[in-house]
Design a protein around this motif. Sequence first.
Motif, PDB file in Angstrom:
ATOM      1  N   ASN A 135     -14.896   7.722   8.684  1.00 63.09           N
ATOM      2  CA  ASN A 135     -16.158   7.386   9.387  1.00 63.09           C
ATOM      3  C   ASN A 135     -16.658   5.917   9.017  1.00 63.09           C
ATOM      4  OD1 ASN A 135     -17.962   8.613  11.179  1.00 63.09           O
ATOM      5  ND2 ASN A 135     -19.399   9.030   9.793  1.00 63.09           N
ATOM      6  N   GLU A 136     -15.868   4.975   8.649  1.00 67.08           N
ATOM      7  CA  GLU A 136     -16.392   3.740   8.455  1.00 67.08           C
ATOM      8  C   GLU A 136     -17.054   2.904   9.759  1.00 67.08           C
ATOM      9  OE1 GLU A 136     -16.093   1.822   5.456  1.00 67.08           O
ATOM     10  OE2 GLU A 136     -15.444   3.472   4.691  1.00 67.08           O
ATOM     11  N   PRO A 137     -18.088   2.194   9.309  1.00 67.93           N
ATOM     12  CA  PRO A 137     -18.814   1.504  10.449  1.00 67.93           C
ATOM     13  C   PRO A 137     -17.711   0.495  11.320  1.00 67.93           C
ATOM     14  CG  PRO A 137     -19.395   0.711   8.259  1.00 67.93           C
ATOM     15  CD  PRO A 137     -18.470   1.692   8.074  1.00 67.93           C
ATOM     16  N   GLY A 138     -18.399  -0.002  12.137  1.00 69.24           N
ATOM     17  CA  GLY A 138     -17.696  -1.095  12.935  1.00 69.24           C
ATOM     18  C   GLY A 138     -17.015  -0.468  14.305  1.00 69.24           C
ATOM     19  N   ALA A 139     -17.266  -1.280  15.356  1.00 68.30           N
ATOM     20  CA  ALA A 139     -17.098  -0.713  16.987  1.00 68.30           C
ATOM     21  C   ALA A 139     -15.581  -0.712  17.001  1.00 68.30           C
ATOM     22  CB  ALA A 139     -17.393  -1.930  17.806  1.00 68.30           C
ATOM     23  N   GLU A 140     -14.735  -1.015  16.186  1.00 72.54           N
ATOM     24  CA  GLU A 140     -13.331  -1.053  16.578  1.00 72.54           C
ATOM     25  C   GLU A 140     -12.582  -0.085  15.371  1.00 72.54           C
ATOM     26  OE1 GLU A 140     -11.950  -2.421  19.002  1.00 72.54           O
ATOM     27  OE2 GLU A 140     -13.581  -3.463  19.533  1.00 72.54           O
ATOM     28  N   SER A 141     -13.371   0.449  14.434  1.00 71.81           N
ATOM     29  CA  SER A 141     -12.770   1.326  13.294  1.00 71.81           C
ATOM     30  C   SER A 141     -12.423   2.755  13.823  1.00 71.81           C
ATOM     31  CB  SER A 141     -13.795   1.336  12.475  1.00 71.81           C
ATOM     32  OG  SER A 141     -14.271   0.257  11.730  1.00 71.81           O
ATOM     33  N   TRP A 142     -11.121   3.134  13.474  1.00 72.99           N
ATOM     34  CA  TRP A 142     -10.537   4.452  13.681  1.00 72.99           C
ATOM     35  C   TRP A 142     -11.240   5.409  12.567  1.00 72.99           C
ATOM     36  CZ3 TRP A 142      -8.519   7.501  17.133  1.00 72.99           C
ATOM     37  CH2 TRP A 142      -7.909   8.631  16.773  1.00 72.99           C
ATOM     38  N   PRO A 143     -11.859   6.523  13.009  1.00 74.36           N
ATOM     39  CA  PRO A 143     -12.654   7.002  12.012  1.00 74.36           C
ATOM     40  C   PRO A 143     -11.979   8.041  10.843  1.00 74.36           C
ATOM     41  CG  PRO A 143     -12.845   8.033  14.071  1.00 74.36           C
ATOM     42  CD  PRO A 143     -11.998   6.909  14.219  1.00 74.36           C
ATOM     43  N   ILE A 144     -10.506   8.288  11.240  1.00 73.11           N
ATOM     44  CA  ILE A 144      -9.946   9.032  10.100  1.00 73.11           C
ATOM     45  C   ILE A 144      -8.825   8.149   9.621  1.00 73.11           C
ATOM     46  CG2 ILE A 144      -9.330  11.103   9.537  1.00 73.11           C
ATOM     47  CD1 ILE A 144      -9.840  12.094  12.664  1.00 73.11           C
ATOM     48  N   SER A 145      -9.071   7.075   8.970  1.00 72.09           N
ATOM     49  CA  SER A 145      -8.093   6.377   8.436  1.00 72.09           C
ATOM     50  C   SER A 145      -8.186   6.660   6.608  1.00 72.09           C
ATOM     51  CB  SER A 145      -8.630   4.683   8.426  1.00 72.09           C
ATOM     52  OG  SER A 145      -8.585   4.333   9.828  1.00 72.09           O
ATOM     53  N   GLY A 146      -7.135   5.964   6.168  1.00 67.29           N
ATOM     54  CA  GLY A 146      -7.093   6.429   4.535  1.00 67.29           C
ATOM     55  C   GLY A 146      -5.999   5.612   4.115  1.00 67.29           C
ATOM     56  N   ALA A 147      -6.063   5.445   2.488  1.00 66.39           N
ATOM     57  CA  ALA A 147      -4.926   4.868   1.976  1.00 66.39           C
ATOM     58  C   ALA A 147      -4.036   5.962   1.351  1.00 66.39           C
ATOM     59  CB  ALA A 147      -5.315   3.876   0.749  1.00 66.39           C
ATOM     60  N   THR A 148      -2.876   5.522   0.750  1.00 63.74           N
ATOM     61  CA  THR A 148      -2.299   6.542   0.148  1.00 63.74           C
ATOM     62  C   THR A 148      -1.973   5.891  -1.174  1.00 63.74           C
ATOM     63  OG1 THR A 148      -0.246   8.130  -0.140  1.00 63.74           O
ATOM     64  CG2 THR A 148       0.129   5.543   0.707  1.00 63.74           C
ATOM     65  N   PHE A 149      -2.071   7.035  -2.217  1.00 62.87           N
ATOM     66  CA  PHE A 149      -2.153   6.155  -3.814  1.00 62.87           C
ATOM     67  C   PHE A 149      -0.918   6.534  -4.764  1.00 62.87           C
ATOM     68  CE2 PHE A 149      -6.344   6.518  -1.944  1.00 62.87           C
ATOM     69  CZ  PHE A 149      -6.838   5.436  -2.337  1.00 62.87           C
ATOM     70  N   ILE A 150      -0.723   5.923  -5.725  1.00 62.02           N
ATOM     71  CA  ILE A 150       0.167   5.939  -6.695  1.00 62.02           C
ATOM     72  C   ILE A 150      -0.444   6.331  -7.944  1.00 62.02           C
ATOM     73  CG2 ILE A 150       2.093   5.144  -8.086  1.00 62.02           C
ATOM     74  CD1 ILE A 150       3.117   5.554  -5.220  1.00 62.02           C
ATOM     75  N   LEU A 151       0.004   7.372  -8.660  1.00 64.96           N
ATOM     76  CA  LEU A 151      -0.461   7.804  -9.976  1.00 64.96           C
ATOM     77  C   LEU A 151       0.547   7.767 -10.937  1.00 64.96           C
ATOM     78  CD1 LEU A 151      -1.974  11.022  -8.341  1.00 64.96           C
ATOM     79  CD2 LEU A 151      -3.379   9.074  -9.431  1.00 64.96           C
ATOM     80  N   MET A 152       0.237   6.843 -12.113  1.00 57.62           N
ATOM     81  CA  MET A 152       0.977   6.556 -13.226  1.00 57.62           C
ATOM     82  C   MET A 152       0.456   6.951 -14.625  1.00 57.62           C
ATOM     83  SD  MET A 152       3.418   3.698 -11.867  1.00 57.62           S
ATOM     84  CE  MET A 152       4.484   3.784 -13.434  1.00 57.62           C
ATOM     85  N   HIS A 153       1.152   7.295 -15.529  1.00 51.50           N
ATOM     86  CA  HIS A 153       0.790   7.481 -16.897  1.00 51.50           C
ATOM     87  C   HIS A 153       0.448   5.952 -17.562  1.00 51.50           C
ATOM     88  CE1 HIS A 153       0.356  11.629 -17.413  1.00 51.50           C
ATOM     89  NE2 HIS A 153       1.540  11.849 -16.841  1.00 51.50           N
ATOM     90  N   LYS A 154      -0.909   6.000 -18.328  1.00 51.07           N
ATOM     91  CA  LYS A 154      -0.895   4.598 -18.872  1.00 51.07           C
ATOM     92  C   LYS A 154      -0.178   4.436 -20.082  1.00 51.07           C
ATOM     93  CE  LYS A 154      -5.491   5.298 -18.868  1.00 51.07           C
ATOM     94  NZ  LYS A 154      -7.025   4.704 -19.020  1.00 51.07           N
ATOM     95  N   LYS A 155       0.118   5.577 -20.794  1.00 49.40           N
ATOM     96  CA  LYS A 155       1.126   5.580 -22.266  1.00 49.40           C
ATOM     97  C   LYS A 155       2.365   6.560 -21.831  1.00 49.40           C
ATOM     98  CE  LYS A 155      -2.608   4.646 -25.215  1.00 49.40           C
ATOM     99  NZ  LYS A 155      -2.635   3.174 -25.309  1.00 49.40           N
ATOM    100  N   PRO A 156       3.240   5.985 -20.959  1.00 45.04           N
ATOM    101  CA  PRO A 156       4.263   6.837 -20.684  1.00 45.04           C
ATOM    102  C   PRO A 156       5.176   7.061 -21.588  1.00 45.04           C
ATOM    103  CG  PRO A 156       4.785   4.829 -19.675  1.00 45.04           C
ATOM    104  CD  PRO A 156       3.174   4.698 -20.342  1.00 45.04           C
ATOM    105  N   GLU A 157       5.699   8.497 -21.653  1.00 49.69           N
ATOM    106  CA  GLU A 157       6.849   8.841 -22.724  1.00 49.69           C
ATOM    107  C   GLU A 157       8.091   8.154 -22.399  1.00 49.69           C
ATOM    108  OE1 GLU A 157       7.151  13.234 -22.137  1.00 49.69           O
ATOM    109  OE2 GLU A 157       5.257  13.555 -23.286  1.00 49.69           O
ATOM    110  N   LYS A 158       8.366   7.433 -21.250  1.00 47.57           N
ATOM    111  CA  LYS A 158       9.541   6.691 -21.036  1.00 47.57           C
ATOM    112  C   LYS A 158       9.056   5.372 -20.525  1.00 47.57           C
ATOM    113  CE  LYS A 158      12.461  10.904 -20.428  1.00 47.57           C
ATOM    114  NZ  LYS A 158      13.577  11.491 -19.542  1.00 47.57           N
ATOM    115  N   PRO A 159       8.621   4.564 -21.039  1.00 47.57           N
ATOM    116  CA  PRO A 159       8.062   3.189 -20.563  1.00 47.57           C
ATOM    117  C   PRO A 159       9.088   2.567 -19.791  1.00 47.57           C
ATOM    118  CG  PRO A 159       8.322   3.013 -22.881  1.00 47.57           C
ATOM    119  CD  PRO A 159       8.603   4.834 -22.657  1.00 47.57           C
ATOM    120  N   GLU A 160      10.396   2.538 -20.064  1.00 42.37           N
ATOM    121  CA  GLU A 160      11.546   1.987 -19.184  1.00 42.37           C
ATOM    122  C   GLU A 160      11.514   2.386 -17.923  1.00 42.37           C
ATOM    123  OE1 GLU A 160      11.824   3.965 -21.779  1.00 42.37           O
ATOM    124  OE2 GLU A 160      13.371   5.258 -21.561  1.00 42.37           O
TER     125      GLU A 160
END
Length: 351
Positions: free
Chosen positions: A271-296
């Motif tokens: 529901n973003e403003p703007g005459a051309e905006s598609w109202p059901i837009s979205g990003a997809t996200f990546i989640l990662m641990h800040k202190k991973p058990e396997k940093p490699e």
Amino acid sequence: MNIIRKAGIGAAIAGVIALVAAGVSNAANIAGAGATFPYPIYAKWAEAYKQETGDGLNYQSIGSGGGIKQIQAKTVTFGASDMPLKAEDLEKSGLIQFPMVMGGVVPVVNIEGIEPGGIVLSGDVLAKIFLGEITQWDDPAIKQLNPNANLPSSAIAVVHRSDGSGTTFIFADYLSKVSEDWKSKVGAATSLEWPVGIGAKGNEGVANNVKQTAGSIGYVEYAYAKQNKLTHANLINAEGKTVSPTMESFQAAAANADWANTPGFAVILTNEPGAESWPISGATFILMHKKPEKPEDSLTALKFFAWAYKNGDEAAANLDYVPMPDEVVALVEESWKQITGPDGQPIFKGM
């Protein structure tokens, strides 16, 4: 869409990209799980990345809810979700979050005689359909929006997701912004207590059900609508303009997003403003641990994401996703410094 076929959306029903580097010495296999929304582009990127580096990707397309659970349980190197986690939830789980690509969720219908874009819906009418308050296609509220359409006097069959889904979150977040009834009675989450309808698993399941059920309506990520040749509805956006789902209308929705000042990049583009905006837009996200058990393993995954940001825009656009702007990518790569090894130093030092 030949590219999507090659990527194998049908294979996503089985739920796994298995591009293991067989026969390549010292090659790694990146383990991820989550959203079905970005599956086609992750598959395409994985295919090209394996050819270039030998490193493969094993991505379980199980829905955003499953992806969040698996990264919290530390059973995968990265989780994927279309519903961004709040800053406090990220901190609680020791995670960072960043957007990978953007796109749009579209209502899809199966009405005899109606072509793609041949029906217009407002947010309020869409909410009433999914609340079970509008039950016939020739309801006066729908006819008022479509005075020239030949709408049948038949029941509306609602199809929704049965699994924990970021696509559901984006769709329900939009309905919550345009309908107080929806907000108070149902709300927005990856899993909902649906008032009406039948459940189907994954974008694939909803697409297949709508395709096979006369008089139905569902919601899927745009690439799945195109792949399955489904009839999308046009929508009336926040500016009162009728818009179609296109790269330009998805980009318009993202144009004014404040990525830099939103903790965890948790921007929701509904529901973003703007005459051309598609109202059901979205990003997809990546989640990662800040202190991973396997940093490699985390470093291998970050190299894949860095490669995708640098080399994957054309493939994303070909599959009807919107690549992240360069300035957002720079912010994301800066945020990767929070992922550290046993020595406390950032594990990613550039490509």
